[in-house]
Motif scaffolding. Sequence first.
Motif, PDB file in Angstrom:
ATOM      1  N   ILE A   1      16.807  33.169   0.567  1.00 27.49           N
ATOM      2  CA  ILE A   1      17.463  32.009   1.176  1.00 27.49           C
ATOM      3  C   ILE A   1      18.591  31.553   0.254  1.00 27.49           C
ATOM      4  N   ASP A   2      19.739  31.263   0.822  1.00 27.22           N
ATOM      5  CA  ASP A   2      20.921  30.857   0.055  1.00 27.22           C
ATOM      6  C   ASP A   2      21.028  29.333   0.023  1.00 27.22           C
ATOM      7  N   PRO A   3      20.627  28.668  -1.067  1.00 25.81           N
ATOM      8  CA  PRO A   3      20.669  27.205  -1.110  1.00 25.81           C
ATOM      9  C   PRO A   3      22.086  26.647  -1.135  1.00 25.81           C
ATOM     10  N   VAL A   4      23.028  27.398  -1.674  1.00 27.51           N
ATOM     11  CA  VAL A   4      24.406  26.908  -1.702  1.00 27.51           C
ATOM     12  C   VAL A   4      24.969  26.818  -0.289  1.00 27.51           C
ATOM     13  N   LEU A   5      24.614  27.781   0.543  1.00 28.27           N
ATOM     14  CA  LEU A   5      25.034  27.741   1.942  1.00 28.27           C
ATOM     15  C   LEU A   5      24.428  26.536   2.654  1.00 28.27           C
ATOM     16  N   LEU A   6      23.164  26.237   2.356  1.00 24.71           N
ATOM     17  CA  LEU A   6      22.469  25.133   3.022  1.00 24.71           C
ATOM     18  C   LEU A   6      22.934  23.770   2.522  1.00 24.71           C
ATOM     19  N   ARG A   7      23.282  23.663   1.253  1.00 26.85           N
ATOM     20  CA  ARG A   7      23.692  22.408   0.625  1.00 26.85           C
ATOM     21  C   ARG A   7      22.657  21.292   0.865  1.00 26.85           C
TER      22      ARG A   7
ATOM     23  N   HIS B   1       0.829  -1.197   0.000  1.00 26.04           N
ATOM     24  CA  HIS B   1       0.000   0.000   0.000  1.00 26.04           C
ATOM     25  C   HIS B   1       0.868   1.253   0.000  1.00 26.04           C
ATOM     26  N   ASN B   2       0.402   2.254  -0.717  1.00 25.63           N
ATOM     27  CA  ASN B   2       1.110   3.518  -0.838  1.00 25.63           C
ATOM     28  C   ASN B   2       0.225   4.642  -0.311  1.00 25.63           C
ATOM     29  N   ILE B   3       0.689   5.319   0.735  1.00 26.62           N
ATOM     30  CA  ILE B   3      -0.103   6.362   1.387  1.00 26.62           C
ATOM     31  C   ILE B   3       0.542   7.723   1.152  1.00 26.62           C
ATOM     32  N   MET B   4      -0.214   8.647   0.560  1.00 23.54           N
ATOM     33  CA  MET B   4       0.247  10.022   0.391  1.00 23.54           C
ATOM     34  C   MET B   4      -0.379  10.881   1.481  1.00 23.54           C
ATOM     35  N   VAL B   5       0.458  11.629   2.178  1.00 23.07           N
ATOM     36  CA  VAL B   5       0.004  12.524   3.243  1.00 23.07           C
ATOM     37  C   VAL B   5       0.205  13.959   2.779  1.00 23.07           C
ATOM     38  N   ILE B   6      -0.853  14.737   2.806  1.00 30.85           N
ATOM     39  CA  ILE B   6      -0.792  16.141   2.395  1.00 30.85           C
ATOM     40  C   ILE B   6      -1.090  17.006   3.612  1.00 30.85           C
ATOM     41  N   GLY B   7      -0.242  17.980   3.856  1.00 31.03           N
ATOM     42  CA  GLY B   7      -0.426  18.845   5.013  1.00 31.03           C
ATOM     43  C   GLY B   7      -0.323  20.313   4.657  1.00 31.03           C
ATOM     44  N   GLU B   8      -1.007  21.137   5.439  1.00 27.85           N
ATOM     45  CA  GLU B   8      -0.879  22.585   5.288  1.00 27.85           C
ATOM     46  C   GLU B   8       0.231  23.077   6.207  1.00 27.85           C
ATOM     47  N   VAL B   9       1.127  23.875   5.655  1.00 29.32           N
ATOM     48  CA  VAL B   9       2.226  24.441   6.437  1.00 29.32           C
ATOM     49  C   VAL B   9       1.681  25.557   7.313  1.00 29.32           C
ATOM     50  N   VAL B  10       1.811  25.386   8.629  1.00 28.12           N
ATOM     51  CA  VAL B  10       1.259  26.369   9.567  1.00 28.12           C
ATOM     52  C   VAL B  10       2.350  27.087  10.362  1.00 28.12           C
ATOM     53  N   GLY B  11       3.603  26.688  10.166  1.00 29.14           N
ATOM     54  CA  GLY B  11       4.709  27.337  10.852  1.00 29.14           C
ATOM     55  C   GLY B  11       6.001  27.101  10.102  1.00 29.14           C
ATOM     56  N   VAL B  12       6.821  28.123   9.942  1.00 26.24           N
ATOM     57  CA  VAL B  12       8.063  28.027   9.169  1.00 26.24           C
ATOM     58  C   VAL B  12       9.235  28.504  10.015  1.00 26.24           C
ATOM     59  N   HIS B  13      10.259  27.658  10.144  1.00 29.63           N
ATOM     60  CA  HIS B  13      11.499  28.020  10.835  1.00 29.63           C
ATOM     61  C   HIS B  13      12.624  28.081   9.805  1.00 29.63           C
ATOM     62  N   ILE B  14      13.364  29.181   9.757  1.00 30.55           N
ATOM     63  CA  ILE B  14      14.491  29.339   8.839  1.00 30.55           C
ATOM     64  C   ILE B  14      15.688  29.843   9.639  1.00 30.55           C
ATOM     65  N   MET B  15      16.806  29.161   9.514  1.00 30.70           N
ATOM     66  CA  MET B  15      18.027  29.607  10.174  1.00 30.70           C
ATOM     67  C   MET B  15      18.395  31.007   9.669  1.00 30.70           C
ATOM     68  N   ASP B  16      18.633  31.927  10.584  1.00 32.43           N
ATOM     69  CA  ASP B  16      18.901  33.309  10.201  1.00 32.43           C
ATOM     70  C   ASP B  16      20.065  33.426   9.227  1.00 32.43           C
ATOM     71  N   ASP B  17      21.131  32.634   9.434  1.00 37.54           N
ATOM     72  CA  ASP B  17      22.317  32.732   8.590  1.00 37.54           C
ATOM     73  C   ASP B  17      22.057  32.296   7.157  1.00 37.54           C
ATOM     74  N   ALA B  18      20.930  31.594   6.924  1.00 37.44           N
ATOM     75  CA  ALA B  18      20.627  31.122   5.572  1.00 37.44           C
ATOM     76  C   ALA B  18      19.996  32.199   4.710  1.00 37.44           C
ATOM     77  N   ILE B  19      19.621  33.326   5.333  1.00 33.29           N
ATOM     78  CA  ILE B  19      18.964  34.400   4.588  1.00 33.29           C
ATOM     79  C   ILE B  19      19.989  35.473   4.238  1.00 33.29           C
ATOM     80  N   LYS B  20      20.111  35.761   2.950  1.00 31.41           N
ATOM     81  CA  LYS B  20      21.042  36.785   2.488  1.00 31.41           C
ATOM     82  C   LYS B  20      20.506  38.167   2.849  1.00 31.41           C
ATOM     83  N   ASP B  21      21.382  39.164   2.710  1.00 28.68           N
ATOM     84  CA  ASP B  21      21.013  40.533   3.053  1.00 28.68           C
ATOM     85  C   ASP B  21      19.813  41.017   2.248  1.00 28.68           C
ATOM     86  N   ASN B  22      19.671  40.538   1.023  1.00 30.36           N
ATOM     87  CA  ASN B  22      18.562  40.993   0.196  1.00 30.36           C
ATOM     88  C   ASN B  22      17.284  40.184   0.433  1.00 30.36           C
ATOM     89  N   GLY B  23      17.299  39.298   1.419  1.00 28.63           N
ATOM     90  CA  GLY B  23      16.088  38.593   1.805  1.00 28.63           C
ATOM     91  C   GLY B  23      15.846  37.270   1.110  1.00 28.63           C
TER      92      GLY B  23
END
Length: 204
Positions: free
Chosen positions: A175-181, A151-173
């Motif tokens: 998110i830097d994916p290269v930094l996160l890797r 059996h294959n179960i797909m779970v779909i959820g609504e995002v109700v809270g977002v946490h982002i590491m401050d250092d991952a956000i560039k000065d221009n706002g």
Amino acid sequence: MFYEPKNGHGLARDPIKACVVPRPIGWISTISSDGNANLAPFSYSNLVGTDPPMFMFSANGAHLDGGAKDSALNASETGEFVYNLSTWATHEEMNRSSLHVDRNEDEFDLAGLTKASSMVVKPPRVAESPINLECKTWKTVELPAATSNDHNIMVIGEVVGVHIMDDAIKDNGFIDPVLLRPLARLGYLDYSVIDEVFTMSRPK
């Protein structure tokens, strides 16, 4: 080559998993109805909406009526889960959390990870993960399966809270994916890491 999945492919390994790549890894933390934490990675996962933001993961070989993968069962029973971004810095821990263990065994402890309290939902976040999405389960869908025992179960959820590491956000706002890797799943047992990015503007 061309083949119809119902007739088989004739190759040593199933190629379909290598045909849609890279795939985000849904590193999902949940908590059972009796309070046990669970953590597991899923290579079938993605953000599927932005307004409101919606996230889904699919647990193969699961069933909500028994023998379910703990993540799908917990998300269905309690109505909550957390997506944790898996990165190169946590690739070994992510892999360890994929072990099939007893339902009462805590994969956070098994993988040597730290629990962080969520703000809106009860399941803990992975403290070592730079991005966490707290989700409320919107719907579970049983997808078609090859056999009655698979059996294959797909779970779909609504995002109700977002946490982002401050250092991952560039000065221009941004998110830097290269930094996160972040990690991505390829076919078979292969993975990739995002460490190079290019930008293209849409045609006008």
